[in-house]
Scaffold this motif. Structure first.
Motif, short mmCIF file in Angstrom:
data_model
loop_
_atom_site.label_atom_id
_atom_site.label_comp_id
_atom_site.label_asym_id
_atom_site.label_seq_id
_atom_site.Cartn_x
_atom_site.Cartn_y
_atom_site.Cartn_z
N ARG A 10 0.45 -6.65 -4.32
CA ARG A 10 0.13 -6.24 -2.96
C ARG A 10 -0.42 -4.83 -2.98
O ARG A 10 0.18 -3.93 -3.54
N HIS A 11 -1.56 -4.64 -2.36
CA HIS A 11 -2.20 -3.33 -2.28
C HIS A 11 -1.91 -2.74 -0.90
O HIS A 11 -2.17 -3.37 0.12
N THR A 12 -1.36 -1.55 -0.89
CA THR A 12 -1.09 -0.86 0.36
C THR A 12 -1.23 0.63 0.11
O THR A 12 -1.53 1.06 -1.00
N TYR A 81 0.64 0.04 -5.27
CA TYR A 81 0.47 -1.35 -5.69
C TYR A 81 1.84 -1.88 -6.08
O TYR A 81 2.47 -1.37 -6.99
N SER A 83 4.58 -5.55 -6.18
CA SER A 83 4.63 -7.00 -6.25
C SER A 83 5.09 -7.55 -4.90
O SER A 83 5.65 -6.83 -4.07
N GLU A 84 4.86 -8.82 -4.70
CA GLU A 84 5.25 -9.45 -3.45
C GLU A 84 6.76 -9.43 -3.25
O GLU A 84 7.25 -9.20 -2.15
N ARG A 87 7.84 -5.84 -2.36
CA ARG A 87 7.35 -5.51 -1.02
C ARG A 87 8.21 -6.19 0.04
O ARG A 87 8.55 -5.59 1.06
#
Length: 150
Positions: A10-12, A81, A83-84, A87
């Motif tokens: 996941r990019h945030t 960055y 992981s799902e 996150r």
């Protein structure tokens, strides 16, 4: 500490105080001097894992909107960055506490970065003397709850 999380990346982005970012840079330099090549992203993930592991949220869910960074100081926007799985756990904690991911990350780095460095430096590594690793092991052995999380 190796984690085998194969969930999607996941990019945030998060907002972190400049002083906290400086601590991250010092932490990567300290680990690099001992033969561990960590990025700031990896250190941030390790610190977040410790913060979530030692979370003491025993009360009910917050009844307010999430608070953002209200403290004074220059802030930097930086990518994160994750992981799902990590996150999802972090988002649940943010939702319960009523604070943003940026605030949790800032807290995690400021409080748990020394502990992350200790946990990696207590491993025996080939460039350093065995006595140095033993000193880090003795320091880390005094810590409670050294098991993995997420």
């Amino acid at each position: 500490m190796t984690y085998h999380d194969h969930s999607a990346v996941r990019h945030t982005s998060i907002t972190m105080r400049s002083s906290t970012r400086h601590l991250l840079k010092l932490g990567t330099a300290q680990l690099k001097s001992r033969g561990f090549h960590f990025s700031e992203q990896r250190l941030m993930k390790e610190c977040l894992r410790f913060a979530l592991k030692f979370w003491r949220g025993r009360k009910g869910k917050s009844t307010r909107n999430r608070k953002y960074n209200k403290r004074i100081g220059p802030y930097e926007i930086m990518p994160f960055y994750t992981s799902e799985a990590l996150r999802a756990v972090a988002w649940a904690r943010c939702h319960q506490a009523g604070i943003s991911l940026s605030r949790i990350m800032d807290f995690a780095v400021r409080v748990y970065l020394p502990r992350v460095i200790e946990s990696w430096c207590c491993l025996a590594y080939r460039e350093e003397d065995r006595a140095d690793a033993q000193a880090w092991q003795d320091l880390y052995a005094k810590r409670l709850n050294r098991t993995a999380f997420v």
